[in-house]
Design an enzyme around this catalytic site. Structure first.
Site, short mmCIF file in Angstrom:
data_model
loop_
_atom_site.label_atom_id
_atom_site.label_comp_id
_atom_site.label_asym_id
_atom_site.label_seq_id
_atom_site.Cartn_x
_atom_site.Cartn_y
_atom_site.Cartn_z
N GLU A 191 -6.43 4.41 1.08
CA GLU A 191 -5.85 3.12 2.91
C GLU A 191 -4.77 3.11 3.12
OE1 GLU A 191 -8.41 2.53 6.96
OE2 GLU A 191 -9.20 2.49 5.13
N ASP A 213 -10.29 2.22 0.77
CA ASP A 213 -11.00 2.27 1.62
C ASP A 213 -9.71 0.41 1.25
OD1 ASP A 213 -11.99 1.86 3.78
OD2 ASP A 213 -12.96 -0.40 3.06
#
Length: 574
Positions: free
Chosen positions: A291, A256
């Protein structure tokens, strides 16, 4: 075989019923461990700031740490007795056995799932029972949103505070191991979403007992920044990643917001993490997906990560279908068809130079990367849930447009990702939800309202993120749409075509791509591979003359050239 790293954190079995307990807290004067209701056992501090002791106890025994008088759960707890505030449990490692050897990344077809809403029960066991439905359609990979323990029962998972502990509302560590085992038995890979850039707002005791864990000079949008220049800090997260992969058997990690993993060291944290994980002796391929809003290809060029979520593809398609132009959609609303053309042939749209007056200069050229270096999606938890009402693109653009967008996504050479329920045409929202109390709960309500009040179309209606009904509304399978079977059939048809026709091309390697704008909302694309060419024509709102389709348009088709929404793809063999 990797040499075992020093133990800075957690409680590990040491043999003969003994456990080694460690905590890195260089600013603390004293620390101890309490087993059950027993007396504190002092930990000894070394020159590097790590407290250690060896204790005798049975697996499952509750324990707590006391640091300069503050009693806390173990920040590296593998399991809690109850809440994030309660005692930790001495826990043995899981071992997922079996003959699973994984699959090539270019073959992946992903469904992103959130365990709490994937079924009515919201558990790993119930989720495992739903996996055969996905596998039967041709979905071969599940990307599980974060399962690290957070405060309360309900939440997306990005407010985790105990990264090594499985969220108990979903089940036990053994239940998650069983989930992974069930997926592998169906031929499905498991990617786990992990959050290494911040901790949640409730129950994160590390700041109090080990302030050196954080960088006092920097903050992230979600809280204090983590200091990755410290070896024990790196090890906290590297050991976490190794745990999921080695002990639970997951096939990869979705990392993330890696743009917040800022580290001036050499090697930087992300590089060390990837190198350590890739050195593991695994019987299956390891997949690392980032990401990263910077759109930089370096980590993929170096083989550190396999792919990156390609939000540019989503934004261009979203703007083309909805006309929205606020917030992060603004740069993609100027020429969404042109941006989509770039995304389909070069991966990222933002490649280092501003495209228009609304666009920044982020990124670097990406056309040299293979198509499986990009994970494309028509919608994700972020893009749905970060809307005020949590609407899916189906609600905003309608089923006619979404059938064509669905076909484009699932038959393009990039790695496609669906969001849970998308394979059946779900219309259910995915609003933001959480489970806090008191002042924190009220702060979340006010923060969400303030966030959306600046948007022109916001009418003041906002689901209460703390209301259990908001959480329940996010379950896509409780009330499937009337046309769910038609959507299942379409998904199966598209993925059958992908497996039979496209996957052999992907294994032969892409050598080029060309795109032609053939109408105000229509494109023709040709991807060139060693074994042949993949041709696609897509109309997303306006018909074009038949002769502009070109080629032998006898492959997989939805609609016809005279339709506003139509699609055709075919392969020219060499």
């Amino acid at each position: 075989m990797q040499a075992e790293a020093p133990q800075y954190w957690g409680a590990r079995p040491a043999g003969d019923g003994r456990w080694s307990v460690a905590l890195w807290s260089p600013d603390a004067s004293e620390a101890s461990v309490i087993l059950g209701d027993g007396e504190p056992v002092a930990l000894t501090k070394d020159a590097g700031g790590t407290f250690r002791a060896e204790i005798a106890a049975e697996a499952g025994t509750p324990y707590r740490l006391v640091v300069d008088g503050q009693t806390v759960p173990d920040p590296a707890s593998r399991q809690q007795r109850d809440t994030v505030h309660g005692p930790s449990l001495l826990a043995l490692s899981q071992q997922v056995q079996g003959g699973w050897t994984g699959r090539a990344w270019c073959e992946a077809v992903i469904s992103e799932i959130q365990i709490g809403t994937f079924t009515a029960d919201g558990t790993f066991a119930a989720a495992a029972r739903r996996l055969p439905d996905l596998a039967a359609l041709g979905i071969n990979t599940v990307e599980v949103m974060p399962i690290a323990q957070f405060a309360g029962d309900r939440g997306w998972g990005y407010d985790g505070v105990l990264p090594h502990a499985v969220h108990p509302a979903y089940g036990t560590p053994d239940d998650f191991a069983d989930f992974v085992r069930a997926a592998h038995g169906l031929g499905m890979s498991v990617i786990l979403d992990v959050v290494y850039n911040h901790f949640g707002p409730e129950g994160a005791y590390l700041g109090g007992i080990s302030p050196a864990f954080f960088d006092a000079g920097r903050a992230t949008p979600w809280g204090p920044a983590i200091d990755f220049t410290q070896a024990p800090v790196r090890e906290f997260f590297i050991q976490n990643a190794m745990m999921w992969i080695s002990d639970f058997g997951v096939d990869g990690l979705r990392l993330d917001a890696v743009h917040q993993l800022k580290d001036p060291s050499s090697p930087e944290f992300l590089e060390e993490l990837a190198l350590r994980l890739r050195a593991l002796d695994l019987p299956r391929p390891l997949h690392l997906i980032a990401e990263d809003e910077r759109n930089l290809p370096g980590h993929r060029d170096d083989g550190l990560t396999d792919a990156q979520w390609n939000d540019d593809y989503h934004h261009a398609l979203h703007c083309l279908l909805t006309g929205e132009d606020e917030g992060y959609y603004a740069p993609f609303a100027v020429d969404p068809l042109g941006d989509l053309a770039v995304a389909l042939t070069e991966g990222h749209v933002a490649q280092g130079a501003p495209r228009n007056a609304r666009a920044d200069a982020r990124g670097a050229p990406s056309a040299h990367l293979p198509p499986d270096a990009f994970v494309n999606a028509n919608q994700t938890h972020d893009q749905i849930g970060n809307r005020a009402l949590g609407e899916r693109l189906m609600t905003l653009a309608g089923p006619e447009a979404m059938r064509v967008a669905h076909a484009l996504l699932l038959t393009s050479p990039f790695v496609p990702m669906l969001f849970q329920g998308e394979e059946i045409g779900a219309r259910t929202p995915f609003p933001f939800f959480c489970d806090f109390d008191g002042d924190l709960a009220e702060a979340v309500r006010k923060g969400r309202l303030a966030e959306f009040s600046a948007f022109g179309g916001f009418g003041g209606d906002l689901p209460d993120p703390l209301d259990p009904e908001t959480f329940k509304s996010a379950r896509p399978y409780d009330t499937p749409p009337a046309d769910a079977e038609n959507w299942r059939g379409l998904t199966r048809r598209l993925l059958d075509w992908r497996s039979t026709n496209l996957v052999p091309l992907l294994h032969s390697g892409q050598t080029g791509a060309d795109v032609w704008v053939i109408g105000p909302k229509a494109l023709r694309v040709c991807w060139t591979f060693g074994a042949g060419d993949l041709n696609t024509v897509v109309q997303l709102g306006q018909a074009v003359p038949q002769d502009l389709w070109g080629g032998d348009a006898t492959g997989l088709r939805l609609g016809a050239p005279e339709d506003n929404f139509a699609f055709c793809t075919w392969i020219t063999q060499r």
